[in-house]
Design an enzyme around this catalytic site. Structure first.
Site, PDB file in Angstrom:
ATOM      1  N   ARG A 109      19.734   6.511  71.210  1.00 23.92           N
ATOM      2  CA  ARG A 109      20.960   7.005  70.561  1.00 23.92           C
ATOM      3  C   ARG A 109      21.435   5.991  69.521  1.00 23.92           C
ATOM      4  NH1 ARG A 109      25.937   8.989  74.075  1.00 23.92           N
ATOM      5  NH2 ARG A 109      26.011   6.865  74.871  1.00 23.92           N
ATOM      6  N   ARG A 150      36.401  10.435  85.851  1.00 24.33           N
ATOM      7  CA  ARG A 150      35.139   9.796  86.242  1.00 24.33           C
ATOM      8  C   ARG A 150      35.166   9.300  87.682  1.00 24.33           C
ATOM      9  NH1 ARG A 150      33.484   8.284  80.713  1.00 24.33           N
ATOM     10  NH2 ARG A 150      31.385   7.423  80.713  1.00 24.33           N
ATOM     11  N   ARG A 163      25.384   1.671  83.923  1.00 25.82           N
ATOM     12  CA  ARG A 163      26.171   2.904  83.794  1.00 25.82           C
ATOM     13  C   ARG A 163      25.627   4.001  84.707  1.00 25.82           C
ATOM     14  NH1 ARG A 163      25.650   3.961  77.704  1.00 25.82           N
ATOM     15  NH2 ARG A 163      27.131   5.662  77.931  1.00 25.82           N
ATOM     16  N   ARG A 188      25.295   1.419  70.284  1.00 25.77           N
ATOM     17  CA  ARG A 188      26.396   0.977  71.118  1.00 25.77           C
ATOM     18  C   ARG A 188      25.930  -0.141  72.047  1.00 25.77           C
ATOM     19  NH1 ARG A 188      28.966   6.511  73.521  1.00 25.77           N
ATOM     20  NH2 ARG A 188      29.097   5.147  75.337  1.00 25.77           N
ATOM     21  N   LYS A 192      27.252  15.380  76.667  1.00 23.52           N
ATOM     22  CA  LYS A 192      28.641  15.858  76.745  1.00 23.52           C
ATOM     23  C   LYS A 192      29.373  15.680  75.425  1.00 23.52           C
ATOM     24  CE  LYS A 192      30.156  12.819  79.804  1.00 23.52           C
ATOM     25  NZ  LYS A 192      28.997  12.002  80.144  1.00 23.52           N
TER      26      LYS A 192
HETATM   27  P1  AMP Z   1      31.606   7.306  77.209  1.00 25.67           P
HETATM   28  O1  AMP Z   1      31.753   7.292  75.729  1.00 25.67           O
HETATM   29  O2  AMP Z   1      32.243   8.510  77.857  1.00 25.67           O
HETATM   30  O3  AMP Z   1      30.182   7.103  77.665  1.00 25.67           O
HETATM   31  O4  AMP Z   1      32.453   6.053  77.766  1.00 25.67           O
HETATM   32  C1  AMP Z   1      32.115   4.737  77.395  1.00 25.67           C
HETATM   33  C2  AMP Z   1      32.734   3.743  78.353  1.00 25.67           C
HETATM   34  O5  AMP Z   1      34.176   3.856  78.307  1.00 25.67           O
HETATM   35  C3  AMP Z   1      32.387   3.901  79.825  1.00 25.67           C
HETATM   36  O6  AMP Z   1      31.130   3.330  80.156  1.00 25.67           O
HETATM   37  C4  AMP Z   1      33.548   3.154  80.484  1.00 25.67           C
HETATM   38  O7  AMP Z   1      33.419   1.755  80.333  1.00 25.67           O
HETATM   39  C5  AMP Z   1      34.729   3.598  79.598  1.00 25.67           C
HETATM   40  N1  AMP Z   1      35.350   4.839  80.095  1.00 25.67           N
HETATM   41  C6  AMP Z   1      35.395   6.040  79.450  1.00 25.67           C
HETATM   42  N2  AMP Z   1      36.022   6.961  80.190  1.00 25.67           N
HETATM   43  C7  AMP Z   1      36.390   6.336  81.340  1.00 25.67           C
HETATM   44  C8  AMP Z   1      37.056   6.760  82.526  1.00 25.67           C
HETATM   45  N3  AMP Z   1      37.458   8.039  82.675  1.00 25.67           N
HETATM   46  N4  AMP Z   1      37.281   5.836  83.500  1.00 25.67           N
HETATM   47  C9  AMP Z   1      36.889   4.548  83.357  1.00 25.67           C
HETATM   48  N5  AMP Z   1      36.230   4.090  82.286  1.00 25.67           N
HETATM   49  C10 AMP Z   1      35.969   4.975  81.275  1.00 25.67           C
END
Ligand code: AMP
Length: 214
Positions: A126, A87, A166, A155, A13
């Site tokens: 990654r 989410r 996750r 990360r 994404k």
């Molecule tokens: P991402 O970069 O989208 O994989 O997001 C990394 C982390 O940020 C996730 O594993 C959550 O801990 C937090 N996070 C990002 N977006 C959300 C969301 N919409 N709701 C809750 N936590 C989020």
């Protein structure tokens, strides 16, 4: 052009949204990136979110809601691609109400699909440029030699335990959001398992078609 790019972690994404944003001039809004920035800058939001993000748990919705809504508002409610928000069904309802109150709505929710084994491979291999946010894959898109090695990081939430966490959370809390959008006739599924360029072309075609009909 008001789009949500939806799918499990590691589906691509972020990379697709970033490319779409560069090519089509839409604002890329990644709640994950906004949270990581807040953590790096040690803001009060960053301090509240850090443990959740690094262990792969969802950050409390109210915190993320403000981040997403502020970004959409700053951008004039138009021409955005949301990546990582909503989410949960609660977040999808908030987004719907927020856009409705501004007299607008999403054009389409594009759900990227790839097999589970591909996701685990993508996440564990990654690497990220911590300055630019650019993503790499150790086998298919290794970091270029001219980028200083200390800028390339893994990360914390791409470590094996956090990955499993996750994916579990995705299945329990995030996957149901797909049916929520499908029931409202807003969902389009995109096969995300081919080359980056092929997937991008499918996304672009779907985005252009949805912008013309809405
Ligand atoms: P991402 O970069 O989208 O994989 O997001 C990394 C982390 O940020 C996730 O594993 C959550 O801990 C937090 N996070 C990002 N977006 C959300 C969301 N919409 N709701 C809750 N936590 C989020």
């Amino acid at each position: 052009m008001k789009i949500v790019l939806f799918g499990p972690p590691g589906v691509g994404k972020g990379s697709q949204a970033r490319f779409l944003s560069q090519r089509e001039g839409v604002k890329h809004i990644s709640t994950g990136e906004l949270l990581r920035k807040a953590i790096r800058s040690k803001t009060s939001l960053g301090r509240k979110a850090q443990q959740y993000v690094e262990s792969g748990r969802l950050v409390p919705g109210v915190l993320v809601r403000a981040l997403a809504e502020d970004s959409i508002r700053e951008n004039g409610f138009d021409r955005f691609v949301l990546d990582g928000y909503p989410r949960t069904i609660e977040q999808a309802e908030w987004l719907d109400e927020f856009l409705k109150a501004a007299g607008t709505k999403l054009d389409v929710v594009l759900s990227l699909q790839v097999p589970a084994e591909v996701i685990i491979d993508r996440l564990s291999k990654r690497r990220v440029n911590k300055q630019t946010g650019e993503n790499y894959h150790l086998d298919f898109k290794p970091p270029p030699p001219d980028v200083p090695a200390h800028l390339i990081i893994q990360r914390k939430d791409d470590m094996p335990e956090a990955i499993l966490h996750r994916l579990e959370i995705y299945h329990e809390e995030t996957h149901p959001v797909q049916a929520w959008y499908r029931d409202r006739g807003m969902l389009q599924e995109i096969n995300g398992g081919d080359s980056f360029e092929d997937v991008y072309e499918r996304i672009r075609a779907a985005v252009l078609a949805s912008s013309q009909t809405s």
